[in-house]
Every structure is written in C-alpha cells, then in structure tokens.
Design an enzyme around this catalytic site. Structure first.
Site, PDB file in Angstrom:
ATOM      1  N   ASP A 127      39.570  43.810  46.709  1.00 24.04           N
ATOM      2  CA  ASP A 127      40.601  44.847  46.009  1.00 24.04           C
ATOM      3  C   ASP A 127      39.753  45.221  44.654  1.00 24.04           C
ATOM      4  O   ASP A 127      40.160  44.849  43.453  1.00 24.04           O
ATOM      5  CB  ASP A 127      41.738  44.028  45.691  1.00 24.04           C
ATOM      6  CG  ASP A 127      41.529  42.758  44.868  1.00 24.04           C
ATOM      7  OD1 ASP A 127      40.578  42.340  44.925  1.00 24.04           O
ATOM      8  OD2 ASP A 127      42.667  42.191  44.440  1.00 24.04           O
ATOM      9  N   ASP A 160      35.213  41.372  42.272  1.00 16.94           N
ATOM     10  CA  ASP A 160      34.726  41.817  43.222  1.00 16.94           C
ATOM     11  C   ASP A 160      33.378  42.541  43.483  1.00 16.94           C
ATOM     12  O   ASP A 160      32.570  42.432  44.382  1.00 16.94           O
ATOM     13  CB  ASP A 160      35.787  42.757  44.172  1.00 16.94           C
ATOM     14  CG  ASP A 160      37.185  42.158  44.262  1.00 16.94           C
ATOM     15  OD1 ASP A 160      37.587  41.609  45.181  1.00 16.94           O
ATOM     16  OD2 ASP A 160      37.910  41.912  43.161  1.00 16.94           O
TER      17      ASP A 160
END
Length: 317
Positions: free
Chosen positions: A9, A14
């Site tokens: 996400d 990330d």
C-alpha cells in the site's frame, strides 16, 4: 533466485522495502500488487510506479487491487506518511496509471503462483485484503506458495492505531483473520513491537540518506515528513520510545530475502480478534493451544541489525 510477489500500500516504508528487494541480486520480483491502506489505492499504485521509475525497473508489472476493506470502513495513515503516502512531495514526471496492468491484483497473484507452484514467496506489507480475496478465488492458492511474509499484527497487545491494534490488521481485521486461518504455507510475521525493538538509530539514517545518489535523494525527500513525525513521537511518548527509525515493512522483506537476518523467533498458532471495543484487529497468540490449530506461524523476535543496515545502505546506492 528468490521469486517474490510484493503486496503493498506504498507509503514510505513500502518504498524502502521495494527498493531493498530491487537491490538484492538474489531476488526476482514477479509482480507488485497494490491495496488500499497507508493511502488510497490510486495513490498506492502511483507511488509504486514512482519507486520503480526511480530504480529504472518499470519492467516489473504492477497490478491494481482492492479499493477498500472487506467490511471495515476505510482507514489511512496520512498523518504519518503524508496524504499521498510518499511525504506529499509530488513528482510531475511520475509515471501515469496507464502503466498498470489490466489484470486485477488478486487474479494476478493466483496466476503468477499457478505458473510457479512452490517457488514464489508472497511479502505482504499492507492490509491483507488482496490475500483474503485471492484465497476465495482459488482455495488452493496458499498451498502453492513457497512462503508468506507479513508485516502486521502485534504480540503484546500494544497498538499503534487503536488501543490494542496494529495498523495493517486494524485496516481490515476480517482479511487478517482469513489469512491467518486459511494460509497454511510457512508463515513469518514481523509484528509492530518487533519492528520497534529493531529500529535503526537516527544517526544511521543521517549516514544512509547522505549518500550522493539519486535513490538516496529520493528516499530523503519522500521520508522527510515521516521522519519528522517519528522523531516527534520519540521525544513525546516515553512509554513507546523507539529511539530510531522504524522501517516497518522492510523487516518482512529482508526475512524473505535472507532468513538468516532473523536471529531469534518462535513458532505459535495465531489468529485475529474480530470483536471488542478495544481489541478488534488484535493478533492473538495461542500459547495454550486452545484454538486447536495445527498450523503455526513463525513470529520474528530479533534481527541482525548490522546486516539489516547494510541492506538499507545498498538499496539507495
């Protein structure tokens, strides 16, 4: 080669995990699937493409996944990662959404694993919505995975979003419940408390981001807001003091690259609490064996921080 699917996400952590995977000579990323979580789904997709562009790897297919949780109301982390998920520092030259693949992320997961049975590890650093839908599409999907690596959940009921809930599990508790109870492949979990205890010192972050490379400048730029918030929390909340930068998602990723990075772990059956005013989304560790589950997850406890930091350095070279 470690064949990986990354389910993300894409917020700042990330992005760090993706870049660490791209920097590893032993990793082949077969696809990146995006999900609602840190930021809205479209932002997560755009951010993923930005990271790949910065690393000259737009050849890796990116798939658009689930736009909202299975049952819960949407929840995002704009206060921590920036409203767009990457520190609110837009790039006018970023790739467009036309770079995304047409196949839905959940079907792409199933297709990739069916083409490579027993060879693919799935690294999930988002809410687990895409994974929950994938097992509905193909109930045999989990048994075809080589392994599953999750960043999420908590082991001591210490929340970072609710009183007892970690963000990724709180965003979609039903999805987390489905995954922890239906995925019987080898499962490794990097919990919130684990990532806090293995934070990297702020002094290391200064060295890491001072490298004279485009990737380092990119990471310094997108993480500025997040680091400011985290440092403020370190100063204000003594009871949850991290004394360093917690790159949450990267811990699950490095374990998928090299399991020897994890120097201490334990195996225990786990599930997720779906009810309770204070405990919805909390990961449950069944030390008494009352759940009668045969499948146990490996709960990470400690990492080789020197090796972890080396992989962070290499990711922005």
């Amino acid at each position: 080669m470690n064949k990986l699917i990354l389910d993300v996400d894409t917020g700042v952590d990330d992005a760090q995990a993706i870049m660490m995977a791209l920097a590893s000579p032993t990793v082949e990323i077969l696809g990146i699937t995006c999900c609602n979580g840190n930021t809205k789904l479209d932002n997560a997709c755009k951010n993923t493409l930005r990271v790949l562009q910065k690393c000259n790897r737009l050849d890796i297919p990116v798939f658009r996944g689930c736009v909202q949780p299975l049952l819960a109301e949407p929840l995002h982390a704009g206060d921590y990662h920036g409203k767009d998920g990457l520190g609110d520092v837009p790039d006018p030259n970023a790739p467009g959404m036309d770079m995304l693949q047409d196949t839905h992320a959940t079907q792409a997961m199933v297709n990739i694993v069916n083409d490579n049975p027993g060879e693919v590890s799935l690294v999930a650093t988002s809410a687990l919505t895409n994974l929950a839908v994938a097992v509905q599409l193909d109930p045999s999907f989990p048994e075809k995975l080589k392994a599953l690596y999750i960043m999420g959940g908590n082991i001591e009921s210490r929340g970072n979003t609710t009183v007892c809930g970690e963000f990724n599990f709180v965003v979609d508790p039903e999805a987390a419940y489905i995954v922890l109870n239906r995925y019987t492949c080898p499962t490794y979990i990097a919990s919130w408390e684990f990532s806090c205890r293995n934070s990297v010192p702020w002094s290391f972050c200064d060295t890491w981001l001072a490298q004279d490379t485009e990737k380092a400048r990119f990471m310094e730029n997108i993480s500025r807001h997040t680091r400011k918030v985290a440092q403020s929390e370190d100063n204000e909340k003594e009871e949850t003091k991290r004394v360093g930068f917690n790159s949450c998602d990267a811990y699950a990723l490095v374990a998928a690259i090299d399991n020897s990075v994890v120097t201490e772990s334990e195996e225990v059956a786990v599930s997720v609490e779906l009810a309770g005013n204070n405990t919805r989304g909390m990961m449950v560790l069944d030390y008494m064996g009352l759940l009668k589950k045969k499948h146990k997850a490996t709960i990470m406890k400690k990492v080789n921080l020197d090796l972890f930091k080396k992989m962070m350095i290499d990711s922005v070279k």
